[in-house]
Design an enzyme around this catalytic site. Structure first.
Site, short mmCIF file in Angstrom:
data_model
loop_
_atom_site.label_atom_id
_atom_site.label_comp_id
_atom_site.label_asym_id
_atom_site.label_seq_id
_atom_site.Cartn_x
_atom_site.Cartn_y
_atom_site.Cartn_z
N HIS A 63 -10.89 -14.38 3.53
CA HIS A 63 -12.11 -13.63 3.21
C HIS A 63 -13.19 -14.58 2.71
CE1 HIS A 63 -9.64 -9.70 2.41
NE2 HIS A 63 -9.40 -10.24 3.60
N ASP A 121 -10.63 -12.01 10.44
CA ASP A 121 -9.58 -12.16 9.43
C ASP A 121 -8.24 -12.33 10.15
OD1 ASP A 121 -8.61 -12.19 6.85
OD2 ASP A 121 -8.65 -10.02 6.58
N GLU A 158 -8.90 -13.87 -1.52
CA GLU A 158 -8.17 -14.14 -0.28
C GLU A 158 -8.86 -15.27 0.47
OE1 GLU A 158 -6.56 -10.88 1.86
OE2 GLU A 158 -7.00 -11.77 3.81
N HIS A 180 0.88 -1.17 0.00
CA HIS A 180 0.00 0.00 0.00
C HIS A 180 0.92 1.22 0.00
CE1 HIS A 180 -2.26 -3.06 2.34
NE2 HIS A 180 -3.35 -2.51 1.88
N ASP A 234 -0.62 -12.59 2.04
CA ASP A 234 -1.27 -11.58 2.88
C ASP A 234 -1.50 -12.25 4.23
OD1 ASP A 234 -2.60 -9.50 3.94
OD2 ASP A 234 -4.17 -9.37 2.42
N ASP A 242 -5.63 -13.86 9.15
CA ASP A 242 -4.49 -13.74 8.23
C ASP A 242 -3.32 -14.64 8.62
OD1 ASP A 242 -5.70 -11.88 6.57
OD2 ASP A 242 -4.76 -10.14 7.50
N ASP A 259 -4.66 -13.83 -2.54
CA ASP A 259 -4.03 -13.47 -1.28
C ASP A 259 -4.00 -14.73 -0.44
OD1 ASP A 259 -3.35 -10.90 -1.84
OD2 ASP A 259 -4.68 -9.96 -0.37
N GLU A 271 -10.73 -7.12 -4.51
CA GLU A 271 -10.55 -8.17 -3.51
C GLU A 271 -11.80 -8.26 -2.62
OE1 GLU A 271 -6.73 -8.07 -1.48
OE2 GLU A 271 -7.70 -8.80 0.35
N ASP A 299 2.48 2.02 3.26
CA ASP A 299 3.37 1.03 3.87
C ASP A 299 4.82 1.46 3.64
OD1 ASP A 299 1.14 -0.55 4.25
OD2 ASP A 299 1.56 -1.85 2.52
C1 XLS Z 1 -7.58 -6.87 4.33
C2 XLS Z 1 -7.07 -7.08 3.00
C3 XLS Z 1 -5.91 -6.17 2.59
C4 XLS Z 1 -5.76 -6.15 1.11
C5 XLS Z 1 -4.96 -5.01 0.58
O1 XLS Z 1 -8.31 -7.67 4.88
O2 XLS Z 1 -6.73 -8.41 2.83
O3 XLS Z 1 -4.75 -6.56 3.23
O4 XLS Z 1 -5.23 -7.32 0.62
O5 XLS Z 1 -5.51 -3.79 0.88
NI NI Z 2 -5.76 -9.22 1.19
NI NI Z 3 -7.57 -9.82 4.57
#
Ligand code: XLS
Ligand code: NI
Ligand code: NI
Length: 439
Positions: free
Chosen positions: A271, A307, A268, A101, A339, A309, A296, A232, A104
């Protein structure tokens, strides 16, 4: 600055028999799987925000991560050293892509102009490092959710000044992504959604989101950015209801606003499961609609409802994911972007290596199993046979649009008994297990 990840050598492929947790057991980048190498199939990418920035903060406690590269207090100096850390990390792990991003990589300034200037400075550095190492940008994006100004969303904010500000940030992020040769650009609808309908004009918000995306398409064309646009999907978090809920919702949104030719999807795993779909379901649905663009790569925890991750280590899921990727004819220009973040308790720099190795190997192993399943046509031939009634007789007429309700009723009235066949779910699950365990 000298070596940052001290004492960690370049991670190499060591084969399935190796017990070195800092070596790959399955990921052998040069190995051919079908027509392509593993590296070409997987197109692994590091997520700058989790790996280089993420501090291990949670709702109940401060960051725990030890980041030897976070030294001093000057935000631009920290940003420069982060670039060093990112490239050393990717080189040591042989990761060919990264994603970021805008904020970042460079800190926000006191004004929008200063934010852009900061970004330009760091982008020049990134570009140098990319040229030096051959590492490429999988996708860029703008963070339109972190700062308090985005409290009510960005493109779907009730405040037109926020819409304009968000547009400026995406404009810049597109320019920067182009400058770095980014192969895709991602729109994750950070806070594009609502918390209560009592204060929300959903119709206007959806129209505005479409307007915003159309402006992005127009601007990309104007500057000659030819990378793939990706949306996404995510069903919730941070808002109660995100507009890009899942693949099906995004597809209908794109079609309603005539945007379907310009966007594919970045799926993702976590998600998908938040939307009560399996990872494979979302990949499959995107694939059959011709919009499977990128992934992702992560996983959630079925006992937690958010989430999380986590790094993807579930080989069952990675195998079925790579099965879809192979059936899609690959992901390029997309890839597999981690991700994913290490757990708060895994706070040492070496944990970032263990985590990426675990994820890379899970996908590499998944790729090999998926390829074998496809080559042996295990599921394919079963499915083909299951639908064989559409290859002749009345089924053939149905799929070739030769009959309507009248003809079908005439046919049905003549049938004495319908005979169905077993779906054999457990048998297929057992066969899949055999492939997973035997490779
Ligand atoms: C958040 C998203 C984010 C996107 C990029 O849940 O996964 O990380 O991949 O903005
Ligand atoms: Ni993501
Ligand atoms: Ni995410």
């Amino acid at each position: 600055m000298g070596e940052i990840f001290k004492g960690i050598a370049k991670v190499k492929y060591e084969g399935a028999g190796s017990d070195n947790p800092l070596g790959f057991n399955y990921y052998n980048p040069e190995e051919m799987i079908g027509e392509q190498t593993m590296e070409e199939h997987c197109r692994f990418s590091m997520a700058y925000w989790h790996t280089i920035i993420g501090q291990g903060v949670d709702m109940f406690g401060a960051g725990t991560a030890l980041h030897p590269w976070e030294i001093g207090t000057d935000p631009m100096e920290i940003a420069r050293v982060r670039v060093e850390a990112a490239f050393e990390f990717m080189q040591k792990l042989n990761i060919p892509f990264f994603c970021f991003h805008d904020i970042d990589v460079a800190p926000e300034g006191r004004s929008l102009q200063e934010t852009f200037d900061n970004l330009d400075t760091i982008v020049a550095l990134l570009k140098e490092k990319m040229e030096e190492t051959g590492i490429k940008l999988l996708w860029g994006t703008a963070n339109l959710f972190g700062h308090p100004r985005f409290v009510h969303g960005a493109a779907t904010a009730p405040n037109a000044d926020v819409f304009a500000y968000a547009a400026a940030r995406v404009k810049k992020a597109l320019e920067v992504t182009k400058e770095l040769g980014g192969e895709n650009y991602v729109f994750w609808g950070g806070r594009e959604g609502y918390d209560t309908l009592l204060n929300t004009d959903m119709g206007l918000e959806l129209d505005n989101l479409a307007r915003f995306l159309q402006m992005a398409v127009d601007y990309a064309k104007a500057i000659g950015f030819t990378g793939q646009f990706l949306i996404e999907p995510k069903p919730k978090e941070p808002t109660k209801h995100q507009y890009d809920f899942d693949v099906a919702t995004v597809l209908s949104f794109l079609k309603r606003y005539g945007l379907e030719d310009h966007f594919k999807m970045n799926i993702e795993a976590n998600h998908a499961t938040l939307a009560y779909h399996s990872f494979q379901h979302e990949l499959y649905l995107a694939r059959v609609h011709g919009v499977l663009g990128s992934v992702d790569a992560n996983q959630g925890d079925f006992l937690l409802g958010w989430d999380t991750d986590q790094f993807p280590t579930n080989i069952y899921a990675t195998t079925l994911a790579m099965y879809e990727v192979l059936k899609n004819g690959g992901l390029a220009p997309g890839g597999l972007n981690f991700d994913a973040k290490v757990r708060r308790g895994s706070f040492e720099p070496v944990d970032l290596f263990y985590a990426h190795i675990a994820g890379i190997d899970a996908f590499a192993r998944g790729l090999k199993v998926a390829d074998k399943l496809l080559r042996d046509q295990v599921l394919e031939s079963f499915i083909k046979e299951r639908y064989s009634s559409y290859q002749q007789g009345i089924g053939y007429d149905i799929v070739n649009n030769k009959v309507g309700f009248k003809e079908l009723a005439d046919y049905a009235l003549k049938q004495e008994q319908i005979s169905n066949r077993s779906g054999r779910q457990e048998m297929l699950e057992h066969i899949l297990n055999r492939y997973l365990l035997e490779g």
